[in-house]
Design a protein around this motif. Structure first.
Motif, mmCIF file in Angstrom:
data_model
loop_
_atom_site.group_PDB
_atom_site.id
_atom_site.type_symbol
_atom_site.label_atom_id
_atom_site.label_comp_id
_atom_site.label_asym_id
_atom_site.label_seq_id
_atom_site.Cartn_x
_atom_site.Cartn_y
_atom_site.Cartn_z
ATOM 1 N N LEU A 1 0.750 -1.154 -0.314
ATOM 2 C CA LEU A 1 0.192 -0.057 -0.347
ATOM 3 C C LEU A 1 0.943 1.361 0.057
ATOM 4 O O LEU A 1 0.786 2.334 -0.671
ATOM 5 C CB LEU A 1 -0.881 -0.346 1.540
ATOM 6 N N GLU A 2 1.810 0.903 0.589
ATOM 7 C CA GLU A 2 2.373 2.491 0.703
ATOM 8 C C GLU A 2 3.633 2.898 -0.411
ATOM 9 O O GLU A 2 3.915 3.626 -0.816
ATOM 10 C CB GLU A 2 4.074 1.747 1.983
ATOM 11 N N ALA A 3 3.922 1.084 -0.654
ATOM 12 C CA ALA A 3 4.546 1.632 -3.044
ATOM 13 C C ALA A 3 3.527 2.394 -3.718
ATOM 14 O O ALA A 3 3.964 2.630 -4.763
ATOM 15 C CB ALA A 3 4.936 0.621 -3.031
ATOM 16 N N MET A 4 2.061 2.225 -3.335
ATOM 17 C CA MET A 4 1.710 2.960 -4.623
ATOM 18 C C MET A 4 0.816 4.173 -3.735
ATOM 19 O O MET A 4 -0.729 4.090 -3.393
ATOM 20 C CB MET A 4 0.466 2.058 -4.809
ATOM 21 N N ALA A 5 1.510 5.327 -4.079
ATOM 22 C CA ALA A 5 1.349 6.765 -3.179
ATOM 23 C C ALA A 5 0.354 7.011 -4.142
ATOM 24 O O ALA A 5 -0.496 7.640 -4.133
ATOM 25 C CB ALA A 5 2.723 7.334 -2.996
ATOM 26 N N ASP A 6 0.019 6.403 -6.050
ATOM 27 C CA ASP A 6 -0.929 7.687 -6.422
ATOM 28 C C ASP A 6 -2.299 6.806 -6.456
ATOM 29 O O ASP A 6 -3.148 6.391 -8.020
ATOM 30 C CB ASP A 6 -0.096 7.476 -8.172
ATOM 31 N N THR B 1 0.483 -9.006 -5.013
ATOM 32 C CA THR B 1 0.825 -8.093 -5.661
ATOM 33 C C THR B 1 0.201 -7.150 -5.811
ATOM 34 O O THR B 1 -0.588 -6.103 -5.830
ATOM 35 C CB THR B 1 0.675 -8.567 -7.395
ATOM 36 N N ASP B 2 1.304 -6.252 -5.851
ATOM 37 C CA ASP B 2 0.742 -4.298 -5.811
ATOM 38 C C ASP B 2 1.789 -3.891 -6.720
ATOM 39 O O ASP B 2 2.857 -4.401 -8.049
ATOM 40 C CB ASP B 2 2.209 -3.753 -4.789
ATOM 41 N N THR C 1 14.181 1.697 3.582
ATOM 42 C CA THR C 1 14.130 3.038 1.903
ATOM 43 C C THR C 1 13.379 4.065 2.189
ATOM 44 O O THR C 1 13.557 4.413 1.630
ATOM 45 C CB THR C 1 14.355 2.144 1.119
ATOM 46 N N LYS C 2 12.457 3.669 3.503
ATOM 47 C CA LYS C 2 11.707 4.579 3.678
ATOM 48 C C LYS C 2 12.524 5.731 4.801
ATOM 49 O O LYS C 2 12.809 5.282 5.700
ATOM 50 C CB LYS C 2 10.499 4.261 4.083
ATOM 51 N N GLY D 1 9.076 0.225 -11.531
ATOM 52 C CA GLY D 1 8.000 0.977 -12.506
ATOM 53 C C GLY D 1 6.743 0.163 -12.707
ATOM 54 O O GLY D 1 5.897 0.673 -13.439
ATOM 55 N N LYS D 2 6.686 -1.422 -12.172
ATOM 56 C CA LYS D 2 5.637 -2.091 -12.350
ATOM 57 C C LYS D 2 4.967 -2.712 -11.509
ATOM 58 O O LYS D 2 3.697 -2.819 -11.431
ATOM 59 C CB LYS D 2 5.659 -3.211 -13.878
ATOM 60 N N GLY D 3 5.936 -2.995 -9.936
ATOM 61 C CA GLY D 3 5.222 -3.183 -9.365
ATOM 62 C C GLY D 3 6.131 -4.440 -9.401
ATOM 63 O O GLY D 3 6.828 -5.178 -9.453
ATOM 64 N N THR D 4 5.283 -4.888 -7.925
ATOM 65 C CA THR D 4 6.100 -6.242 -7.084
ATOM 66 C C THR D 4 5.125 -7.426 -6.719
ATOM 67 O O THR D 4 3.741 -7.722 -5.882
ATOM 68 C CB THR D 4 7.017 -6.372 -5.539
#
Length: 627
Positions: free
Chosen positions: A524-529, A549-550, A570-571, A600-603
């Motif tokens: 959720l934190e990786a999907m800021a937008d 999957t995000d 990294t935060k 650029g695509k997710g994890t």
């Protein structure tokens, strides 16, 4: 194919390959040097003509008293001088006569029309195409050599002439070289290489016919003596020692020892068979050895425990009698025997009287003699899958706990005690100083911070008592979704889930919930937008797997090996404990965790735990939740 024939072919092929390689290397260097030399010669002559022509035009313009105003007028005047002045043509002819490889030297306008040439040409004649030497350097050298030897080509070097400090081209100096001149330099070299190659093949053929006989004739005599020994003629006095080299003589003498040992080898084989039978009796897994005809030769006592059959009554019986093809176990073994393909860890469920269903792991291996592809026997191994898996889990769990214990003890001894000593001596030093020193405050703060880090590390590695019980992994995921639904709505993230039924495993629900929650929060934190997150829970073989999957920024490749390290983050406000805790919880449940990430695509994280395939409990339907 005999060894002699292989040696002959190898000698000839080796010599031929070496000669071909050396010839190609020499041709490459020679061809490149020939074209480079011709190109440099053409460039030098073009520069020489350019300088002489510019001097001549300057002097002739002064002699004629030319005072023109525009570049076009100067161009027209100089064009007239080049066309009409015989001294220009004479200069080109003199230069051509001094060079032995040049075909022609020409002065053209910017459109390629001839103004003056060393050879007679029609006025304003248009030049034909020619290969530029500078372009030839970028071509394959074999292509240049082919054109040189099979075609009549024109190679040219062009040099423009213009006004000083101007990009305008007035005239061009064109130096032309025909391939015939270069061919005269290359042809003798090709003849020499051809003769060398033919001579090398003749020498290789001669060596190939002579050397194998010299080398292998002693081996043939040794082979005949070995045949005598293998046929039962143990009297080593019949071995005929000829005049051989020291190495072959040593081998011949050792054959006599081999003949004496061969008699004892048969007795040793009998004893070895007895030892193997005793070994089979002590193995935990059931081992059955069949001969090439499918008859049972040996079987261990574990067969009775696993199959419930007396192993002594099984001796001499065929595979079909012991394992009928109508049974599941017989079908697996029969298929392996028909296809002649080994199988390993094939799971099979069988039913035994008084025991019920038993899950076995089946191995079928084919024993081969030497390099022969035909099997001389078949080895069948049967293992209790449940007991083996339980033992592996216990060993793995014990190893991990021991490693954590050693690491924690080392940290406590190597870091904690020196930190206390440093803090104590710092206070002593502070009491001896008459004034406040800000540097001491900095040291004290850093010692305190390091002490907190060590305490956190020790707490992280403190042994955890896993309160394991049968649970449905799908319901654990649903509880996690309830916890993160509000945060997901706030961040405008839609969560899609697909949960399979009856994902039973033996685990601690609180620890598993925390492990999954850490991964979901990171996503959720990786999907800021905002965007979409996918969570799946399903069976993968005998394991329960959760895939998260995000579609965020992804994990950079340079840090992917460190994301499970304690304190790595990294935060800006991160602690670096979340994924390390998840990794530890997965290990405590004998599971595995891996991930795949594209920047650029997710994890996608995959948490896999050993499942309880035979457990019967409450069922729940698969769900799809969007928030």
């Amino acid at each position: 194919m005999s060894l002699k024939a292989r040696l002959r072919i190898a000698i000839v092929a080796l010599v031929a390959l070496v000669v071909i390689a050396m010839s190609l290397l020499y041709l490459y260097n020679f061809t490149s040097m020939t074209f480079d030399s011709a190109s440099e010669r053409g460039d030098l002559i073009a520069k020489e003509i350019k300088g002489n022509l510019q001097d001549h035009l300057t002097r002739e313009s002064a002699a004629r008293g030319l005072h023109l105003d525009t570049p076009q007028q100067w161009k027209a005047a100089w064009t007239d001088i080049i066309r009409t002045d015989p001294r220009v043509t004479a200069m080109l002819q003199r230069t051509l006569g001094d060079a032995d490889v040049l075909a022609a030297i020409m002065v053209t306008d910017e459109n390629g029309r001839v103004l003056a040439a060393s050879l007679p040409v029609l006025p304003n004649a248009q030049l034909g195409p020619a290969h530029d030497f500078h372009e030839l350097k970028n071509r394959m050298w074999l292509e240049n050599l082919r054109d040189l030897m099979t075609r009549r080509e024109d190679y040219a070097t062009e040099l423009p002439i213009g006004f000083p400090n101007s990009q305008q081209v007035l005239f061009k100096i064109r130096v032309l070289i025909q391939s015939v001149f270069l061919k005269h330099d290359v042809a003798p070299t090709l003849k020499i290489l051809g003769l060398t190659f033919a001579s090398a093949l003749l020498i290789a053929t001669f060596l190939g016919s002579v050397l194998p006989n010299l080398v292998l004739s002693p081996l043939e005599r040794i082979s005949r003596n070995i045949d005598l020994i293998s046929s039962g003629q143990f009297d080593t006095s019949i071995l005929h020692l000829q005049r051989e080299s020291s190495e072959f003589a040593a081998v011949q003498s050792k054959l006599s020892v081999l003949g004496q040992q061969y008699r004892g080898a048969r007795q040793d084989a009998i004893e070895l068979r007895s030892n193997i039978e005793q070994l089979l009796q002590n193995l935990e897994e059931a081992v059955l050895l069949f001969d090439n005809n499918g008859r049972l030769m040996m079987a261990g006592e574990a067969v009775e425990r696993i199959l419930g059959t007396d192993h002594e009554h099984m001796q001499g019986r065929g595979v079909e009698d012991l394992f009928p093809s109508s049974t599941v176990l017989g079908a697996v073994i029969g298929k392996a025997l028909q296809t002649r393909r080994s199988i390993r860890d094939q799971a099979v469920n069988i039913s035994r009287d008084g025991v019920g269903n038993v899950r076995l792991l089946v191995d079928v291996e084919f024993l081969r003699k030497g390099d022969s592809h035909e099997p001389v026997g078949t080895l069948v191994k049967l293992r209790d899958a449940d007991s083996r898996r339980q033992l592996e889990r216990q060993l793995d769990f014990s190893t991990r706990l021991a490693a954590i214990s050693r690491l924690t003890g080392g940290v406590a001894h190597e870091i904690k005690n020196p930190l206390n000593a440093i803090a104590l001596h710092l206070e002593v030093l502070r009491s001896k100083l008459s004034s406040e020193e800000p540097e001491l405050d900095v040291i004290a703060r850093e010692i305190k911070r390091l002490d907190n880090v060590v305490k956190t590390f020790l707490n992280f590695n403190r042994p955890i008592e896993v309160q394991a019980s049968p649970l449905d992994l799908g319901k654990v995921v649903e509880q996690v979704l309830t916890l993160v639904s509000v945060d997901a709505q706030t961040k405008n993230v839609a969560i899609e889930t697909a949960l399979a039924e009856r994902l039973w495993l033996n685990g601690d629900p609180d620890l598993l919930k925390q492990a999954i929650l850490n991964v979901v929060n990171n996503g959720l934190e990786a999907m800021a937008d905002g965007g979409k997150m996918s969570i799946r829970a399903e069976w993968v073989g005998d394991a329960c797997q959760v895939s998260i999957t995000d579609y965020g920024a992804g994990i950079p490749p340079e840090i992917q090996d460190r994301i499970f390290n304690l304190y790595f983050t990294t935060k800006q406000q991160g602690s670096g404990i979340g994924l390390a805790t998840t990794f530890r919880v997965v290990q405590l449940h004998s599971g595995t965790i891996d991930f795949a990430s594209t920047p650029g695509k997710g994890t996608t994280f995959r948490l896999r735990f050993p499942g309880m395939t035979n457990y019967q409990g409450e069922t729940h339907s698969s769900a799809t939740v969007a928030s």
